[in-house]
Design a protein around this motif. Sequence first.
Motif: not given
Length: 166
Positions: A145-166
Amino acid sequence: MADPHEIDPSHQSLWRPLRLLQASMDADIARIYAAERIDGLKPSYVMELLRLHARGPMTITELAESVNRTHSALSQKVAAMREAGWVETVAGDDARSKKVTLTDQARAVIGRLAAEWRATEAALADLEAELPYPLSRVVTDIEQALERRSFHDRIAEKLAQDPGWG
């Protein structure tokens, strides 16, 4: 009053049970060493000790590559293993390099450590046979699954949606 999970999100963790399980299993291996009076040995040292026994003295870089770890992580581990009396560093092929080698203390128990490794792997195989979905299969599935989409990219996507990060 605010929900404690909102104030401290560490109350929720999908990884913590796996880390606690591994720590518990490592503690059981450490109990085996303690019962046999193999003092100061951590289960996390055994792969490197076995590798050094099989291949002979290696530089930290060579040892790190052989166990698939970073140079930095292995350098720290070698320092701890040296302090515990399991390895020492000796002059390498040239004046600037050093090689990691087993101490007499490690050589005295290396056969027992190989036996423990084999017994642990056999016990894990028995344990996996009892499970409907073995952990080794879970690991392979996660890697795919991580070969299809990295853990980094998965976390970064969730962070982009979290107002606490931005």
